[in-house]
Design an enzyme around this catalytic site. Sequence first.
Site, PDB file in Angstrom:
ATOM      1  CB  SER B 169      41.102   8.794  49.232  1.00 29.72           C
ATOM      2  OG  SER B 169      40.751   9.351  50.594  1.00 29.72           O
ATOM      3  NE  ARG B 173      36.388   5.470  48.873  1.00 32.27           N
ATOM      4  CZ  ARG B 173      36.995   6.292  49.710  1.00 32.27           C
ATOM      5  NH1 ARG B 173      36.206   7.663  50.043  1.00 32.27           N
ATOM      6  NH2 ARG B 173      38.153   6.145  50.099  1.00 32.27           N
ATOM      7  CG  ASN B 177      32.486   4.481  42.931  1.00 38.96           C
ATOM      8  OD1 ASN B 177      31.849   3.221  42.937  1.00 38.96           O
ATOM      9  ND2 ASN B 177      33.260   4.687  43.813  1.00 38.96           N
TER      10      ASN B 177
END
Lengths: 156, 233
Positions: B169, B173, B177
């Site tokens: 994660s 992440r 992004n």
Amino acid sequence: MGVNLTLVGQLITFTLFVLFTMKFVWPPLTAAMNERTKRIADGLAAAEKGQEAQADAEKQVEAAMLAARTEAADLVAQAQKRSNDMVVEAKDTAVAEGERMLEAARAQIEQESNAARDKLRGEVAALALAGAEKILAREIDAASHEQMLNELAGQL
Amino acid sequence: MMALNLDTLFFSTLLGLVFITVFGLAARRATSGVPGKLQNFVEVIVEFIDTSVKESFHGPREFVAPLALTIFVWTFLWNLMDLVPVDLLPIMGTWFGLEYLRVVPAADMSATFALSLSVFFLILVYSVKGKGWGGFAKEMLFHPFGSFPLLVPANVLLNIVELLAKPLSLSLRLFGNLYAGELIFILIALLPWWAQWVPGLGWAIYHILVITLQAFIFMTLTVVYLSLAYEEH
């Protein structure tokens, strides 16, 4: 991919972005930083001032202590002097009193010896009178010879 | 698949050197008096990181805080490359015969996974350090359902998933992004040149927030994971 209008568009955008950052992002950041610097500087200055104040206070305390110590020493010296004076005074008084008492005793002795002498005189006079009485073996008019006898006693 | 992403390696190393140089310079010139501009700037960041680490990690901080600082600043610099006009450096690259250039290391899954795998390794180290081999093994075997023998496989499975989910994660992440951000910049670059500045400017301004936030999230989660690993439950 070569240099083309797309890149020009991106550079325009980038320029605008930089301007935006200069105008709206940078000032608050620098302001915060400057404030932090100022706070640190102020804090350091305050600390220094505090230290100075402490040093001053210490100096004052020292001066006060010195004054107190001097005063105490003065007081002790004064007390010592006073006690010395009192001892001297007491000695003087005692000597004077002794002399006075001695004087009184002398006077009394004198007086007593005088009284004893007077009494002795009287007795001698009486004895002489009795002797004379015995010698003459006749009654002598004590009254008529008293003056003579007293004169005799006065010569003793 | 065994190719080296030289562009990512180059830019991440370069940015790492920037970080080390700037902060090292500030540290070497540091005074205990009123700080200069550079020292002040570095101090603000270090203080900020140290406070946030203090809040979430309660063990000894002499390794975790510098780690958090490195992760935050390095990741931030990776992300910052996102704000450079998308085509500028790649076009310069073509002058040196580079056909393809990725300037944002955070938009490369290899980079984000490298970082998160390091964190994963540290999670294991801190688990053992905090709970001991026995404590760690016990937690893997008996947590969360209890020590009933039939439940042990379920516990182990769940724990492995939980453990693996953390680096996954973290890296996805950050990558997601920044890759999406870069993609939007590329899409904006496809617009006619005179129309680019409206969405371009908006997206760039929005990205000031995103890149800072993503760097902060990566750092904070790392610290939180290490704290969870280190502390007894």
